[in-house]
Design a protein around this motif. Structure first.
Motif, short mmCIF file in Angstrom:
data_model
loop_
_atom_site.label_atom_id
_atom_site.label_comp_id
_atom_site.label_asym_id
_atom_site.label_seq_id
_atom_site.Cartn_x
_atom_site.Cartn_y
_atom_site.Cartn_z
N ILE A 52 0.73 -1.16 0.06
CA ILE A 52 0.11 0.03 0.05
C ILE A 52 0.93 1.20 0.12
O ILE A 52 1.48 1.39 0.93
N ILE A 53 0.82 2.01 -1.03
CA ILE A 53 1.74 3.15 -1.43
C ILE A 53 0.95 4.40 -1.00
O ILE A 53 -0.17 4.63 -1.57
N CYS A 54 1.01 5.37 0.10
CA CYS A 54 0.22 6.39 0.51
C CYS A 54 0.88 7.58 0.07
O CYS A 54 1.97 8.21 0.49
N SER A 55 0.58 8.17 -1.07
CA SER A 55 1.23 9.44 -1.71
C SER A 55 0.20 10.08 -2.49
O SER A 55 -0.58 9.65 -3.34
N ASP A 56 0.54 11.45 -2.51
CA ASP A 56 -0.42 12.36 -3.50
C ASP A 56 0.07 12.27 -5.05
O ASP A 56 -0.28 12.97 -5.94
N GLY A 57 1.20 11.87 -5.19
CA GLY A 57 1.84 11.41 -6.53
C GLY A 57 2.55 13.01 -6.87
O GLY A 57 2.95 13.07 -8.18
#
Length: 383
Positions: free
Chosen positions: A306-311
């Motif tokens: 699970i990657i949590c980032s706004d990009g």
């Protein structure tokens, strides 16, 4: 009580002074509270959550009150010290009203001896949270006040997360299984010397699948990083096969720090270890570091990442594309949690999101409490 929550969250010794002063006030009010009782009270609060007034209330009531007739004095002083209610303030005698479904923002502490009270005194209300959680659940973290964020983090800490499971090669007895257990039926027939009366079934054992969380703690994620780290703490408490990493311009493993019983202490230690908190963002370099140092050693094999980032990335898109391709080959599924994701409009058209799009299995939002609760409820099916 914002100042109290701040002390507990930062580990300031003033919280101990506050608890000792409360014990002294009880002694001056006539309650037989000794030094040992105050020490036990402080130890009990330390084992629970000092920022949670309900834990503080019941810790003191259990360790400092020995007689039933001392309860009114204890409640009155607790209101004065922790809720800042003036002494002798007139209480309104109102009938208890049932809160609507989902409205659990206030904490009602019931009376342990309801039959002994003649008046219709309302229950002791602890906390300064909003009365309706429906508004908080759908309110973006970036729009919440400090008091609302503190309340949301306490709710996230109590969130129950069921990790996904994988099928192993071993079999176990299962009445609804898809495979007939011929061996067990034959042994039962030889023991009874009669034909088996029913079909015995089995199915493959299921074990929790490894979860890997890569949390973006860069400056653009400042409104969400601490809440997502609190969510990772809840996942770590629910299952031991959870690995948590934070990244900005570099990757930092914070898994051992999240094993603390006190969530505030865990958050503080994690923030101290991550040196690039609220800094720049290099998603590709961080994912590449994870694959090289951890993924290839087996941590991501068969795992749900699970990657949590706004990009909002400042790194090289080519590095990100290669790293995501390697991660996709190693892991079972890749879920991208983007706080900027909208159910109707999707995600903002950033270069990083365009690069990772072909390599992720699902994209979800983590912008508010409702989206985190929805993700936690679907995690068992997603993984």
């Amino acid at each position: 009580m914002p100042d109290q929550e701040h002390d507990a969250a930062t580990g300031d010794p003033q919280i101990v002074d506050r608890l000792v002063a409360f014990g002294t006030a009880l002694r001056e009010a006539g309650l037989p509270v000794g030094t040992d009782d105050v020490l036990t009270f402080c130890a009990a609060v330390a084992e629970l959550t000092p920022s949670d007034l309900e834990d503080v209330y019941w810790s003191g009531r259990t360790t400092l009150v020995n007689r039933r007739d001392h309860l009114p004095v204890y409640d009155e002083l607790f209101r004065r010290y922790f809720l800042h209610v003036p002494a002798g303030a007139e209480r309104k005698h109102t009938k208890d009203r049932h809160a609507p479904q989902g409205s659990t923002g206030t904490i009602n502490v019931p009376d342990a001896e309801p039959g002994d009270r003649e008046s219709e005194e309302p229950p002791l209300v602890l906390g300064l949270q909003a009365s309706s959680l429906e508004i908080e659940r759908t309110k973006k973290f970036s729009a919440c006040s400090d008091a609302e964020l503190a309340a949301v983090r306490r709710m996230i800490a109590r969130m129950r997360v069921e990790p996904p499971k994988r099928r192993t090669r071993r079999y176990c007895n299962d009445p609804s299984g898809s495979v007939i257990d011929v061996r067990r039926m034959a042994r039962a027939e030889m023991d009874l010397h009669t034909a088996a009366t029913a079909l015995l079934r089995m199915d493959r054992k299921r074990k929790p699948r490894t979860l890997v969380l890569l949390l973006d703690v860069s400056g653009s994620m400042a409104d969400h990083s601490r809440n997502l780290l609190q969510f990772a703490y809840s996942m770590r408490q629910a299952a031991q096969k959870v690995e948590v990493f934070c990244f900005g311009t570099r990757l930092t493993r914070v898994t051992p720090l999240l094993d603390r019983r006190n969530p505030d202490a865990a958050m503080r230690l994690a923030a101290e270890k991550v040196v690039d908190w609220d800094g720049g963002t290099r998603i590709g370099d961080s994912v590449e570091t994870f694959v090289k140092d951890w993924g290839r050693r087996g941590l991501s094999r068969g795992a749900t990442v699970i990657i949590c980032s706004d990009g909002l990335d400042r790194g090289d898109p080519a590095v990100l594309a290669v790293a995501m391709e390697k991660l996709e080959r190693l892991s079972h599924r890749i879920v991208w949690m983007n706080p900027l994701h909208d159910a109707q409009g999707g995600v903002p058209p950033t270069l990083a999101m365009a690069v990772v799009g072909p390599h992720i299995d699902e994209i979800t939002s983590g912008k508010d409490l409702a989206s985190l609760e929805d993700f936690a409820s679907r995690l068992a099916q997603i993984g």
